[in-house]
Design a protein around this motif. Structure first.
Motif, PDB file in Angstrom:
ATOM      1  N   ARG A 190       0.833  -1.210   0.000  1.00 47.56           N
ATOM      2  CA  ARG A 190       0.000   0.000   0.000  1.00 47.56           C
ATOM      3  C   ARG A 190       0.864   1.254   0.000  1.00 47.56           C
ATOM      4  NH1 ARG A 190      -2.662  -3.133   4.032  1.00 47.56           N
ATOM      5  NH2 ARG A 190      -4.603  -4.062   3.277  1.00 47.56           N
ATOM      6  N   LYS A 191       2.013   1.201   0.706  1.00 44.53           N
ATOM      7  CA  LYS A 191       2.894   2.370   0.723  1.00 44.53           C
ATOM      8  C   LYS A 191       3.478   2.640  -0.657  1.00 44.53           C
ATOM      9  CE  LYS A 191       4.260   1.982   5.580  1.00 44.53           C
ATOM     10  NZ  LYS A 191       5.389   1.803   6.525  1.00 44.53           N
ATOM     11  N   GLU A 192       3.739   1.589  -1.418  1.00 48.14           N
ATOM     12  CA  GLU A 192       4.271   1.781  -2.763  1.00 48.14           C
ATOM     13  C   GLU A 192       3.245   2.453  -3.669  1.00 48.14           C
ATOM     14  OE1 GLU A 192       5.486  -1.996  -4.189  1.00 48.14           O
ATOM     15  OE2 GLU A 192       7.239  -2.137  -2.881  1.00 48.14           O
ATOM     16  N   ILE A 193       1.972   2.124  -3.454  1.00 49.87           N
ATOM     17  CA  ILE A 193       0.920   2.676  -4.304  1.00 49.87           C
ATOM     18  C   ILE A 193       0.565   4.098  -3.888  1.00 49.87           C
ATOM     19  CG2 ILE A 193      -1.474   2.373  -5.062  1.00 49.87           C
ATOM     20  CD1 ILE A 193      -1.119  -0.619  -4.642  1.00 49.87           C
ATOM     21  N   SER A 194       0.534   4.356  -2.563  1.00 47.58           N
ATOM     22  CA  SER A 194       0.064   5.649  -2.068  1.00 47.58           C
ATOM     23  C   SER A 194       1.098   6.757  -2.233  1.00 47.58           C
ATOM     24  CB  SER A 194      -0.333   5.534  -0.591  1.00 47.58           C
ATOM     25  OG  SER A 194       0.779   5.133   0.191  1.00 47.58           O
ATOM     26  N   THR A 195       2.374   6.423  -2.285  1.00 54.01           N
ATOM     27  CA  THR A 195       3.410   7.452  -2.411  1.00 54.01           C
ATOM     28  C   THR A 195       3.956   7.490  -3.830  1.00 54.01           C
ATOM     29  OG1 THR A 195       5.109   5.887  -1.688  1.00 54.01           O
ATOM     30  CG2 THR A 195       4.070   7.229   0.008  1.00 54.01           C
ATOM     31  N   TYR A 196       4.385   8.659  -4.231  1.00 57.14           N
ATOM     32  CA  TYR A 196       4.842   8.847  -5.609  1.00 57.14           C
ATOM     33  C   TYR A 196       6.151   8.112  -5.870  1.00 57.14           C
ATOM     34  CZ  TYR A 196       6.527  11.228  -9.809  1.00 57.14           C
ATOM     35  OH  TYR A 196       7.014  11.499 -11.061  1.00 57.14           O
ATOM     36  N   ASN A 197       7.049   8.160  -4.884  1.00 60.16           N
ATOM     37  CA  ASN A 197       8.361   7.548  -5.067  1.00 60.16           C
ATOM     38  C   ASN A 197       8.415   6.090  -4.631  1.00 60.16           C
ATOM     39  OD1 ASN A 197       9.539   9.925  -6.075  1.00 60.16           O
ATOM     40  ND2 ASN A 197       9.868  10.702  -3.983  1.00 60.16           N
ATOM     41  N   GLY A 198       7.286   5.520  -4.246  1.00 61.68           N
ATOM     42  CA  GLY A 198       7.280   4.136  -3.801  1.00 61.68           C
ATOM     43  C   GLY A 198       7.782   3.997  -2.374  1.00 61.68           C
ATOM     44  N   ASN A 199       8.087   2.767  -1.979  1.00 57.50           N
ATOM     45  CA  ASN A 199       8.566   2.476  -0.630  1.00 57.50           C
ATOM     46  C   ASN A 199      10.093   2.416  -0.651  1.00 57.50           C
ATOM     47  OD1 ASN A 199       9.077   1.570   1.937  1.00 57.50           O
ATOM     48  ND2 ASN A 199       7.559  -0.073   1.895  1.00 57.50           N
ATOM     49  N   SER A 200      10.724   3.368   0.025  1.00 62.72           N
ATOM     50  CA  SER A 200      12.189   3.434   0.004  1.00 62.72           C
ATOM     51  C   SER A 200      12.818   2.226   0.682  1.00 62.72           C
ATOM     52  CB  SER A 200      12.668   4.721   0.682  1.00 62.72           C
ATOM     53  OG  SER A 200      12.205   4.790   2.018  1.00 62.72           O
ATOM     54  N   LEU A 201      12.131   1.643   1.685  1.00 65.06           N
ATOM     55  CA  LEU A 201      12.673   0.470   2.365  1.00 65.06           C
ATOM     56  C   LEU A 201      12.757  -0.726   1.419  1.00 65.06           C
ATOM     57  CD1 LEU A 201      10.912   0.661   5.848  1.00 65.06           C
ATOM     58  CD2 LEU A 201      13.285   1.191   5.306  1.00 65.06           C
ATOM     59  N   THR A 202      11.765  -0.850   0.559  1.00 60.14           N
ATOM     60  CA  THR A 202      11.800  -1.938  -0.417  1.00 60.14           C
ATOM     61  C   THR A 202      12.957  -1.750  -1.390  1.00 60.14           C
ATOM     62  OG1 THR A 202       9.392  -2.106  -0.249  1.00 60.14           O
ATOM     63  CG2 THR A 202      10.436  -3.206  -2.110  1.00 60.14           C
ATOM     64  N   ASP A 203      13.204  -0.513  -1.786  1.00 61.75           N
ATOM     65  CA  ASP A 203      14.339  -0.233  -2.674  1.00 61.75           C
ATOM     66  C   ASP A 203      15.661  -0.563  -1.992  1.00 61.75           C
ATOM     67  OD1 ASP A 203      12.498   0.663  -4.510  1.00 61.75           O
ATOM     68  OD2 ASP A 203      12.673   2.766  -3.893  1.00 61.75           O
ATOM     69  N   LEU A 204      15.780  -0.210  -0.715  1.00 65.79           N
ATOM     70  CA  LEU A 204      17.012  -0.503   0.016  1.00 65.79           C
ATOM     71  C   LEU A 204      17.222  -2.008   0.182  1.00 65.79           C
ATOM     72  CD1 LEU A 204      16.913   2.224   2.823  1.00 65.79           C
ATOM     73  CD2 LEU A 204      18.436   2.133   0.848  1.00 65.79           C
ATOM     74  N   ALA A 205      16.122  -2.745   0.375  1.00 63.90           N
ATOM     75  CA  ALA A 205      16.243  -4.199   0.506  1.00 63.90           C
ATOM     76  C   ALA A 205      16.811  -4.807  -0.765  1.00 63.90           C
ATOM     77  CB  ALA A 205      14.882  -4.812   0.824  1.00 63.90           C
ATOM     78  N   GLY A 206      16.394  -4.292  -1.910  1.00 63.30           N
ATOM     79  CA  GLY A 206      16.932  -4.789  -3.169  1.00 63.30           C
ATOM     80  C   GLY A 206      18.409  -4.474  -3.324  1.00 63.30           C
ATOM     81  N   LEU A 207      18.817  -3.286  -2.875  1.00 62.08           N
ATOM     82  CA  LEU A 207      20.232  -2.915  -2.965  1.00 62.08           C
ATOM     83  C   LEU A 207      21.087  -3.760  -2.034  1.00 62.08           C
ATOM     84  CD1 LEU A 207      19.911   0.988  -3.093  1.00 62.08           C
ATOM     85  CD2 LEU A 207      20.428  -0.561  -4.990  1.00 62.08           C
ATOM     86  N   VAL A 208      20.592  -3.979  -0.805  1.00 61.95           N
ATOM     87  CA  VAL A 208      21.342  -4.780   0.165  1.00 61.95           C
ATOM     88  C   VAL A 208      21.474  -6.213  -0.325  1.00 61.95           C
ATOM     89  CG1 VAL A 208      21.249  -5.749   2.486  1.00 61.95           C
ATOM     90  CG2 VAL A 208      20.765  -3.334   2.132  1.00 61.95           C
ATOM     91  N   ARG A 209      20.393  -6.758  -0.854  1.00 60.63           N
ATOM     92  CA  ARG A 209      20.430  -8.139  -1.340  1.00 60.63           C
ATOM     93  C   ARG A 209      21.396  -8.283  -2.506  1.00 60.63           C
ATOM     94  NH1 ARG A 209      21.272 -12.443  -1.807  1.00 60.63           N
ATOM     95  NH2 ARG A 209      19.961 -14.300  -1.986  1.00 60.63           N
ATOM     96  N   GLY A 210      21.528  -7.243  -3.303  1.00 61.60           N
ATOM     97  CA  GLY A 210      22.424  -7.311  -4.443  1.00 61.60           C
ATOM     98  C   GLY A 210      23.892  -7.305  -4.074  1.00 61.60           C
ATOM     99  N   THR A 211      24.225  -6.898  -2.844  1.00 61.48           N
ATOM    100  CA  THR A 211      25.621  -6.878  -2.400  1.00 61.48           C
ATOM    101  C   THR A 211      26.065  -8.209  -1.809  1.00 61.48           C
ATOM    102  OG1 THR A 211      24.982  -6.036  -0.213  1.00 61.48           O
ATOM    103  CG2 THR A 211      25.484  -4.413  -1.921  1.00 61.48           C
ATOM    104  N   GLY A 212      25.176  -9.186  -1.755  1.00 63.18           N
ATOM    105  CA  GLY A 212      25.528 -10.486  -1.200  1.00 63.18           C
ATOM    106  C   GLY A 212      25.215 -10.643   0.268  1.00 63.18           C
ATOM    107  N   VAL A 213      24.572  -9.650   0.874  1.00 59.72           N
ATOM    108  CA  VAL A 213      24.194  -9.734   2.282  1.00 59.72           C
ATOM    109  C   VAL A 213      22.959 -10.611   2.423  1.00 59.72           C
ATOM    110  CG1 VAL A 213      23.431  -8.414   4.291  1.00 59.72           C
ATOM    111  CG2 VAL A 213      25.186  -7.486   2.786  1.00 59.72           C
ATOM    112  N   GLY A 214      22.967 -11.519   3.406  1.00 57.03           N
ATOM    113  CA  GLY A 214      21.814 -12.376   3.640  1.00 57.03           C
ATOM    114  C   GLY A 214      20.645 -11.586   4.197  1.00 57.03           C
ATOM    115  N   LEU A 215      19.458 -11.800   3.659  1.00 56.65           N
ATOM    116  CA  LEU A 215      18.270 -11.059   4.076  1.00 56.65           C
ATOM    117  C   LEU A 215      17.167 -12.047   4.432  1.00 56.65           C
ATOM    118  CD1 LEU A 215      16.842  -8.311   4.417  1.00 56.65           C
ATOM    119  CD2 LEU A 215      16.131  -8.490   2.024  1.00 56.65           C
ATOM    120  N   PHE A 216      16.699 -11.995   5.679  1.00 58.45           N
ATOM    121  CA  PHE A 216      15.615 -12.856   6.152  1.00 58.45           C
ATOM    122  C   PHE A 216      14.443 -11.968   6.541  1.00 58.45           C
ATOM    123  CE2 PHE A 216      13.284 -14.796   9.662  1.00 58.45           C
ATOM    124  CZ  PHE A 216      12.944 -16.020   9.117  1.00 58.45           C
TER     125      PHE A 216
END
Length: 250
Positions: free
Chosen positions: A16-42
């Motif tokens: 819902r936060k991604e839909i309601s805000t213009y720039n989306g959910n920044s936390l979701t974007d950060l999760a993608g960046l962290v996962r791309g560096t090889g850090v384990g994400l649970f």
């Protein structure tokens, strides 16, 4: 290697936060960046209803437990590639301790069912058994700090010596001998020297003072602005140790 665990993921990575805000959910974007560096994400979620679709896309290993409603089984099942028949089976047969897993590594990508056995009740241990487990920790270098019954006001406890020499137990002998051999140390340091647990020390110390084996002083430690307790052996305690040595033939 770094492993990041996040609980209540549906709140942090809300669709819902991604839909309601213009720039989306920044936390979701950060999760993608962290996962791309090889850090384990649970990411642990209570319900997948409001979970962003981008989170299942970047987490290849998935585990589903018992859900609370059919829509939750459908949403979680679709993330794992379950068929309609498999989702229906899960909704009717999942019990606590049973899970459906999908592993990201390896060639096998099909979901599989597994169950975790119930943990057996732990047996209670005695003070002696707890003391014995500390022997392997005696080589560790630690700086003990005494916080038990700490007070901002200096306090000195004085007790009368008794002429009777009481019979000591094994833990009492080790603690009292450590105090005699290493006088005027902070009380917590005797945990390592006597190879006893902090719980045993807190039980024996008041009795030693009452029986006239030791005298306790509070002095300024010069660190962190608090005083520390130091233990002074008394003649009655020395006699008790000598009597124990003669009795046990040590």
């Amino acid at each position: 290697d770094l492993w990041m665990a996040l609980d209540e993921g549906q709140r942090l990575f809300s669709q819902r936060k991604e839909i309601s805000t213009y720039n989306g959910n920044s936390l979701t974007d950060l999760a993608g960046l962290v996962r791309g560096t090889g850090v384990g994400l649970f990411v642990s979620v209570l319900t997948p209803d409001d979970l962003s679709n981008r989170i299942p896309a970047i987490t290849s290993t998935k585990i589903m437990g018992r859900c609370g409603s059919i829509p939750e089984y459908i949403a979680a099942g679709r993330y794992m590639g379950l068929s309609t028949e498999q989702i229906t089976w899960c909704a009717h047969h999942m019990v606590p301790g049973m899970f459906v897993g999908q592993i990201g590594d390896g060639k096998w990508r099909y979901p599989f069912l597994f169950k975790i056995p119930s943990q057996k009740s732990l047996k209670p241990v005695s003070n002696k058994e707890a003391d014995d487990t500390l022997i392997s920790l005696s080589h560790l270098k630690v700086e003990p700090v005494e916080f038990t019954n700490w007070s901002a006001r200096p306090r000195i406890e004085v007790s009368c010596q008794t002429s009777q020499t009481a019979v000591l137990t094994d833990s009492e002998y080790r603690l009292l001998k450590a105090i005699i051999d290493n006088p005027m140390l902070s009380s917590s340091q005797y945990v390592k020297l006597a190879k006893i647990s902090p719980n045993t020390l807190s039980k024996l110390r008041p009795g030693f003072i009452q029986r006239g084996f030791i005298r306790e002083h509070e002095v300024d430690s010069g660190k962190r602005g608090r005083s520390k307790r130091v233990l002074e052996p008394l003649e009655t305690g020395v006699k008790a140790v000598k009597a124990y040595v003669q009795q046990e033939g040590i």
